[in-house]
Design an enzyme around this catalytic site. Structure first.
Site, PDB file in Angstrom:
ATOM      1  N   LYS A  37       0.818  -1.215   0.000  1.00  0.00           N
ATOM      2  CA  LYS A  37       0.000   0.000   0.000  1.00  0.00           C
ATOM      3  C   LYS A  37       0.855   1.271   0.000  1.00  0.00           C
ATOM      4  CE  LYS A  37      -4.285  -1.953   1.584  1.00  0.00           C
ATOM      5  NZ  LYS A  37      -3.905  -3.386   1.638  1.00  0.00           N
TER       6      LYS A  37
HETATM    7  C1  PLP Z   1      -4.519  -4.455   0.958  1.00  0.00           C
HETATM    8  C2  PLP Z   1      -3.722  -5.710   0.843  1.00  0.00           C
HETATM    9  C3  PLP Z   1      -4.044  -6.716  -0.103  1.00  0.00           C
HETATM   10  C4  PLP Z   1      -5.276  -6.633  -1.012  1.00  0.00           C
HETATM   11  O1  PLP Z   1      -5.164  -5.662  -2.006  1.00  0.00           O
HETATM   12  P1  PLP Z   1      -6.488  -5.143  -2.761  1.00  0.00           P
HETATM   13  O2  PLP Z   1      -6.034  -4.009  -3.594  1.00  0.00           O
HETATM   14  O3  PLP Z   1      -7.435  -4.719  -1.668  1.00  0.00           O
HETATM   15  O4  PLP Z   1      -7.030  -6.273  -3.554  1.00  0.00           O
HETATM   16  C5  PLP Z   1      -3.232  -7.826  -0.181  1.00  0.00           C
HETATM   17  N1  PLP Z   1      -2.161  -7.973   0.639  1.00  0.00           N
HETATM   18  C6  PLP Z   1      -1.825  -7.040   1.543  1.00  0.00           C
HETATM   19  C7  PLP Z   1      -0.639  -7.267   2.418  1.00  0.00           C
HETATM   20  C8  PLP Z   1      -2.575  -5.877   1.685  1.00  0.00           C
HETATM   21  O5  PLP Z   1      -2.237  -4.949   2.595  1.00  0.00           O
END
Ligand code: PLP
Length: 458
Positions: free
Chosen positions: A110
């Site tokens: 993120k």
């Molecule tokens: C947010 C997240 C995801 C999922 O990603 P999306 O864009 O919501 O599909 C997968 N793995 C981790 C570690 C995350 O923080």
């Protein structure tokens, strides 16, 4: 480049307005009016560029109202905070490629989006002479990445609610050890749902929202999706051969994999996008049978994917329904009243032409962490393990499968320890947190009190 809403009820806006709008004012999601097309020559020319130059080339196709000089500076600042010089390095392990997206400040993918969004917000607020109060609820990953994205920035305050003692201790520390004056952590004596309900209620208080210029950082912001498109191109360019590729994406909100879909539509040679889920597998059912019906969220060892309503799916459905906003409106009305959306056979076939899917339960996730570690010496975090297992099951022997590694294993040390018998070593960025001074307000799940807290600190 102009932007429209999937619900069709906003006048087209430029990139800067699209970023500031977040959710479209008609309740839909923002999309570009058209998708830029890259030919093979351009793809080849871009395939060996360093990350930041590639990011500039991709993002400037969409952010046409930001001067090139400024955009370059924003991108340099955003990815200068990554500790790996390649930003998102691609490594090969045991027949699959792993795209490491966890070298940012909070060790989860993120950061790729939220570092850029934080800098964009600061830039745009300054230009407009405005201030913003970001308000959000988190079960762990998003909150720390959002805080890291805006800490110390001018004209922005951030308020993040997390459930007291219900995130991992490391995740809590990643948030509460940030002492910048504009960062306000609230530990709510309740659950993540309590936190989220309070945040929703405060956003629905339109008077309060307007007066305090509340902003959101959730994954519906167009700039977050856009930032994520870049690393699909980057990964492809790092493969030994620039041929068709499968991307395996551990999926929750459909944000990350939607970025891959956009890269494909821009011309990147993607054979399939592999949508990997944990037991919360509404999206896998959608891909396999066209059944999109909401269930109850179950807790798993990959908590950032414990989601039923995938907010970014609406962006994809807009394209599946031939860019018809009326269809989007009626389908989401149907979802609200019946809890499901029904797809035709022909639509399911179109979905399956682009996506494969795989559900990986908790036992398989832990087994995969253990076996992958045994065979390669490489530790997967539980989210990444879901994607890797999906790749091994759905595309065995394929020469070009890229698995997106969405978090560093040390962020989910308990699950990793369950799988391999000992906790992963803490990287320096996490080890340094232990014993650090923290600041956090412990509060009851009381909407009015939390509203008063925001007012006092804003
Ligand atoms: C947010 C997240 C995801 C999922 O990603 P999306 O864009 O919501 O599909 C997968 N793995 C981790 C570690 C995350 O923080």
């Amino acid at each position: 480049m102009k932007y429209i809403s999937t619900r069709g009820k906003i006048a087209p806006v430029g990139f800067k307005d699209a970023v500031m709008m977040g959710l479209a004012t008609d309740g839909g999601l923002i999309l570009p009016e058209s998708i830029p097309q890259l030919d093979r020559g351009t793809l080849a020319a871009w395939s060996k560029l360093p990350y930041r130059e590639l990011a500039f080339n991709v993002i400037s196709l969409f952010a046409t109202d930001i001067p090139a000089f400024d955009l370059k500076a924003l991108i340099d600042r955003s990815y200068g905070s990554f500790e790996h010089e390649e930003t998102t390095p691609l490594v090969q392990k045991d027949g699959v490629y792993i795209l490491e997206l966890f070298h940012g400040p909070t060790l989860a993918f993120k950061d790729v989006a939220l570092q850029l969004l934080g800098n964009l917000f600061e830039y745009l607020l300054k230009e407009r002479g405005e201030k913003m109060n970001i308000l959000g609820a988190t079960s762990g990953d998003t909150g720390s990445a959002a805080i890291a994205g805006v800490r110390g920035k001018e004209n922005i305050n951030i308020f993040i609610l997390h459930p007291h003692l219900k995130t991992s201790p490391i995740q809590a520390l990643q948030m509460t050890s940030v002492l910048d004056e504009n960062v306000h952590n609230v530990a709510v004596e309740g659950t993540f749902d309590d936190c989220q309900n309070i945040v929703k209620a405060l956003f629905n208080d339109l008077q309060f929202k307007k007066e305090y210029a509340l902003g959101a950082v959730n994954s519906i912001n167009w700039a977050r999706v856009l930032a994520q498109v870049v690393y699909y191109f980057y990964a492809w360019g790092r493969l030994p051969e620039q041929k068709e590729v499968i991307f395996s994406v551990p999926t929750g909100n459909f944000g990350d994999i939607f970025a891959g879909y956009l890269a494909k539509r821009m011309g990147l040679p993607v054979e399939k996008l592999l949508l990997a889920t944990n037991e919360n597998n509404i999206l896998a059912r959608f891909v396999q049978t066209g059944d999109y019906s909401l269930g109850k969220v179950v807790q798993t060892v990959s908590p950032s994917m414990d989601i039923q309503l995938a907010s970014n799916l609406e962006r994809y459905l807009y394209y599946l329904w031939d860019e018809n906003p009326e269809k989007v409106c009626s389908a989401f009305a149907e979802l609200q009243s019946t809890g499901r959306i029904v797809f035709t056979k022909e639509q399911v076939l179109r979905v399956q032409a682009e996506f494969m899917s795989c559900t990986v339960d908790e036992q398989k996730t832990l087994d995969t962490i253990a076996s992958f570690n045994r065979e390669t010496g490489y530790l997967l975090d539980p989210h990444t393990a879901v994607g890797v297992r999906g790749a091994l099951e759905c595309a065995p022997g394929h020469p070009r499968v890229v698995c997106l590694a969405t978090a560093h294993p040390a962020k989910f040390g308990d699950a990793v320890e369950r799988a391999v018998g000992s906790p992963p070593p803490l990287p320096p960025a996490l080890a340094a947190l232990v014993g650090k001074e923290t600041r956090c307000e412990l509060m009851a799940p009381d909407r009015e009190k939390i509203k008063a807290f925001v007012k006092a600190k804003a």
